[in-house]
Scaffold this active site. Structure first.
Site, PDB file in Angstrom:
ATOM      1  N   THR A  28      49.796 -92.637  -2.129  1.00  0.00           N
ATOM      2  CA  THR A  28      50.893 -93.611  -2.210  1.00  0.00           C
ATOM      3  C   THR A  28      50.369 -95.044  -2.117  1.00  0.00           C
ATOM      4  O   THR A  28      50.927 -95.943  -2.734  1.00  0.00           O
ATOM      5  CB  THR A  28      51.961 -93.398  -1.111  1.00  0.00           C
ATOM      6  OG1 THR A  28      51.311 -93.274   0.145  1.00  0.00           O
ATOM      7  CG2 THR A  28      52.798 -92.168  -1.366  1.00  0.00           C
ATOM      8  N   PRO A  33      53.961 -92.343  -6.446  1.00  0.00           N
ATOM      9  CA  PRO A  33      55.083 -91.965  -5.582  1.00  0.00           C
ATOM     10  C   PRO A  33      54.856 -90.628  -4.880  1.00  0.00           C
ATOM     11  O   PRO A  33      54.294 -89.712  -5.457  1.00  0.00           O
ATOM     12  CB  PRO A  33      56.277 -91.863  -6.543  1.00  0.00           C
ATOM     13  CG  PRO A  33      55.782 -92.146  -7.900  1.00  0.00           C
ATOM     14  CD  PRO A  33      54.312 -92.362  -7.864  1.00  0.00           C
ATOM     15  N   ASP A  34      55.294 -90.557  -3.633  1.00  0.00           N
ATOM     16  CA  ASP A  34      55.221 -89.309  -2.870  1.00  0.00           C
ATOM     17  C   ASP A  34      56.309 -88.369  -3.388  1.00  0.00           C
ATOM     18  O   ASP A  34      57.479 -88.716  -3.410  1.00  0.00           O
ATOM     19  CB  ASP A  34      55.457 -89.628  -1.381  1.00  0.00           C
ATOM     20  CG  ASP A  34      55.414 -88.382  -0.505  1.00  0.00           C
ATOM     21  OD1 ASP A  34      55.333 -87.267  -1.044  1.00  0.00           O
ATOM     22  OD2 ASP A  34      55.462 -88.551   0.726  1.00  0.00           O
ATOM     23  N   PHE A  35      55.910 -87.196  -3.782  1.00  0.00           N
ATOM     24  CA  PHE A  35      56.857 -86.184  -4.283  1.00  0.00           C
ATOM     25  C   PHE A  35      58.067 -86.012  -3.375  1.00  0.00           C
ATOM     26  O   PHE A  35      59.170 -85.791  -3.821  1.00  0.00           O
ATOM     27  CB  PHE A  35      56.173 -84.815  -4.340  1.00  0.00           C
ATOM     28  CG  PHE A  35      55.346 -84.594  -5.556  1.00  0.00           C
ATOM     29  CD1 PHE A  35      55.149 -83.314  -6.027  1.00  0.00           C
ATOM     30  CD2 PHE A  35      54.760 -85.646  -6.228  1.00  0.00           C
ATOM     31  CE1 PHE A  35      54.383 -83.090  -7.161  1.00  0.00           C
ATOM     32  CE2 PHE A  35      53.991 -85.429  -7.352  1.00  0.00           C
ATOM     33  CZ  PHE A  35      53.802 -84.145  -7.816  1.00  0.00           C
ATOM     34  N   ARG A  36      57.811 -86.018  -2.084  1.00  0.00           N
ATOM     35  CA  ARG A  36      58.864 -85.601  -1.156  1.00  0.00           C
ATOM     36  C   ARG A  36      59.529 -86.734  -0.377  1.00  0.00           C
ATOM     37  O   ARG A  36      60.415 -86.486   0.412  1.00  0.00           O
ATOM     38  CB  ARG A  36      58.298 -84.567  -0.169  1.00  0.00           C
ATOM     39  CG  ARG A  36      58.000 -83.268  -0.871  1.00  0.00           C
ATOM     40  CD  ARG A  36      57.313 -82.271  -0.005  1.00  0.00           C
ATOM     41  NE  ARG A  36      56.926 -81.124  -0.799  1.00  0.00           N
ATOM     42  CZ  ARG A  36      55.855 -81.056  -1.537  1.00  0.00           C
ATOM     43  NH1 ARG A  36      55.003 -82.059  -1.573  1.00  0.00           N
ATOM     44  NH2 ARG A  36      55.591 -79.983  -2.260  1.00  0.00           N
ATOM     45  N   ASN A 104      46.691 -83.377  -3.396  1.00  0.00           N
ATOM     46  CA  ASN A 104      47.068 -84.224  -4.527  1.00  0.00           C
ATOM     47  C   ASN A 104      46.437 -83.723  -5.828  1.00  0.00           C
ATOM     48  O   ASN A 104      45.367 -83.123  -5.819  1.00  0.00           O
ATOM     49  CB  ASN A 104      46.651 -85.671  -4.264  1.00  0.00           C
ATOM     50  CG  ASN A 104      47.311 -86.213  -3.006  1.00  0.00           C
ATOM     51  OD1 ASN A 104      48.414 -85.796  -2.663  1.00  0.00           O
ATOM     52  ND2 ASN A 104      46.633 -87.108  -2.309  1.00  0.00           N
ATOM     53  N   ILE A 105      47.104 -84.015  -6.934  1.00  0.00           N
ATOM     54  CA  ILE A 105      46.654 -83.523  -8.235  1.00  0.00           C
ATOM     55  C   ILE A 105      46.209 -84.660  -9.151  1.00  0.00           C
ATOM     56  O   ILE A 105      45.988 -84.466 -10.338  1.00  0.00           O
ATOM     57  CB  ILE A 105      47.777 -82.715  -8.938  1.00  0.00           C
ATOM     58  CG1 ILE A 105      49.041 -83.577  -9.120  1.00  0.00           C
ATOM     59  CG2 ILE A 105      48.105 -81.443  -8.148  1.00  0.00           C
ATOM     60  CD1 ILE A 105      50.119 -82.905  -9.988  1.00  0.00           C
ATOM     61  N   ASP A 106      46.090 -85.874  -8.577  1.00  0.00           N
ATOM     62  CA  ASP A 106      45.854 -87.054  -9.403  1.00  0.00           C
ATOM     63  C   ASP A 106      44.390 -87.335  -9.723  1.00  0.00           C
ATOM     64  O   ASP A 106      44.086 -88.221 -10.514  1.00  0.00           O
ATOM     65  CB  ASP A 106      46.471 -88.287  -8.728  1.00  0.00           C
ATOM     66  CG  ASP A 106      46.078 -88.387  -7.259  1.00  0.00           C
ATOM     67  OD1 ASP A 106      44.866 -88.318  -6.953  1.00  0.00           O
ATOM     68  OD2 ASP A 106      46.974 -88.522  -6.404  1.00  0.00           O
ATOM     69  N   HIS A 121      46.044 -77.882  -5.085  1.00  0.00           N
ATOM     70  CA  HIS A 121      47.111 -77.742  -6.080  1.00  0.00           C
ATOM     71  C   HIS A 121      46.638 -78.060  -7.489  1.00  0.00           C
ATOM     72  O   HIS A 121      47.455 -78.293  -8.382  1.00  0.00           O
ATOM     73  CB  HIS A 121      48.309 -78.615  -5.691  1.00  0.00           C
ATOM     74  CG  HIS A 121      48.931 -78.206  -4.375  1.00  0.00           C
ATOM     75  ND1 HIS A 121      49.632 -79.063  -3.575  1.00  0.00           N
ATOM     76  CD2 HIS A 121      48.928 -77.016  -3.726  1.00  0.00           C
ATOM     77  CE1 HIS A 121      50.040 -78.419  -2.478  1.00  0.00           C
ATOM     78  NE2 HIS A 121      49.611 -77.186  -2.554  1.00  0.00           N
ATOM     79  N   CYS A 132      42.565 -69.866 -26.137  1.00  0.00           N
ATOM     80  CA  CYS A 132      41.094 -69.768 -26.230  1.00  0.00           C
ATOM     81  C   CYS A 132      40.392 -70.406 -25.026  1.00  0.00           C
ATOM     82  O   CYS A 132      39.179 -70.404 -24.944  1.00  0.00           O
ATOM     83  CB  CYS A 132      40.594 -70.401 -27.531  1.00  0.00           C
ATOM     84  SG  CYS A 132      40.682 -72.206 -27.542  1.00  0.00           S
ATOM     85  N   THR A 190      49.772 -86.647   5.414  1.00  0.00           N
ATOM     86  CA  THR A 190      50.573 -85.449   5.176  1.00  0.00           C
ATOM     87  C   THR A 190      51.438 -85.164   6.396  1.00  0.00           C
ATOM     88  O   THR A 190      50.999 -85.346   7.529  1.00  0.00           O
ATOM     89  CB  THR A 190      49.698 -84.217   4.852  1.00  0.00           C
ATOM     90  OG1 THR A 190      50.520 -83.037   4.890  1.00  0.00           O
ATOM     91  CG2 THR A 190      48.547 -84.042   5.828  1.00  0.00           C
ATOM     92  N   SER A 191      52.657 -84.711   6.135  1.00  0.00           N
ATOM     93  CA  SER A 191      53.558 -84.366   7.243  1.00  0.00           C
ATOM     94  C   SER A 191      53.284 -82.945   7.714  1.00  0.00           C
ATOM     95  O   SER A 191      53.900 -82.476   8.661  1.00  0.00           O
ATOM     96  CB  SER A 191      55.005 -84.496   6.784  1.00  0.00           C
ATOM     97  OG  SER A 191      55.209 -83.700   5.640  1.00  0.00           O
TER      98      SER A 191
HETATM   99 ZN    ZN Z   1      42.747 -72.871 -28.184  1.00  0.00          ZN
END
Ligand code: ZN
Length: 238
Positions: A28, A33-36, A104-106, A121, A132, A190-191
């Site tokens: 953040t 933005p925080d998802f939650r 985080n996935i960023d 995640h 493929c 994190t909470s």
């Molecule tokens: Zn492919």
């Protein structure tokens, strides 16, 4: 300097096998933005609730709608690492920090230069053809129109853990073994309300568990040090 931050700094100095476990609060401060949070992703208006759009079933059944939302809300390409990401890189280069475990996935830890990162995640930076398994980068996905397709015609899926999907076994086991052998565990931004990620900190066996979060968490009583402050402020002092 704040007494608690001073104590944190001393703990970092005496530790040589630090693991950092981070949540949305790490990103953040880069503007993501925080998802939650109350003004985060989950409270924004869309045709379907975000939890439904970001599910495996929705991806398979309504791929175009999934990507409309995904490209609109989860495009992390314009964001840059902040002071916390950068300090963690310094600690890793000094040999003090052994791993970053993130919810985080960023991909900002990698962008900053961290080498050992367990992304519980997944990451928007990795994308694979479902047919493929050819790799595609995030630029390809976010710059495509409609549903991104592989040159073989297959649909490309982000390597992000969607609702209804399990976490990756090797990522989990890597995170657990680094936490188990850590001499200091920093849990930040994190909470600690999301399972199974929050259960991972129970594997820590040392005596330097530090929680850094804006608000209190259910794990505060387990911690050796709790700092309710901005992560950037805390990390800029070390
Ligand atoms: Zn492919």
């Amino acid at each position: 300097m704040d007494e608690k931050i001073e104590q944190f700094k001393k703990m970092v100095e005496m530790s040589n096998n630090i693991v950092f476990f981070g949540g949305a609060g790490v990103s953040t401060e880069s503007g993501i933005p925080d998802f939650r949070s109350k003004d985060g992703l989950y409270n924004q208006k869309y045709d379907y609730p975000p939890e439904e759009i970001l599910s495996h079933t929705f991806f398979m059944r309504k791929t175009d709608d999934f990507y409309k939302f995904y490209k609109d809300k989860l495009n992390c390409l314009k964001y840059e690492p902040n002071i916390t990401h950068k300090k963690l890189v310094e600690l890793e280069q000094k040999g003090k920090l052994k791993a970053v475990v993130t919810q985080n996935i960023d991909g900002l830890h990698q962008k900053a230069g961290s080498k050992v990162v367990y992304e519980l995640h997944g990451s928007v930076l990795r994308n694979y053809c479902m047919n493929c398994h050819k790799f595609y980068d995030a630029e390809y996905i976010f710059n495509s129109s409609g549903t991104p397709k592989c040159e073989c015609g297959g649909i490309i899926k982000p390597d992000v853990v969607l609702y209804e999907e399990g976490l990756d076994d090797s990522t989990i086991s890597g995170a657990i073994s680094s936490i188990m052998s850590a001499d200091m565990l920093i849990v930040a931004g994190t909470s600690l309300t999301v399972q199974p990620a929050s259960g991972l900190i129970r594997y820590y066996q040392g005596s330097r568990l530090v929680l850094i979060n804006r608000d209190s968490t259910p794990y505060d009583s387990y911690a050796d040090l709790v700092i309710n402050d901005s992560l950037g402020k805390v990390f800029s002092e070390i």
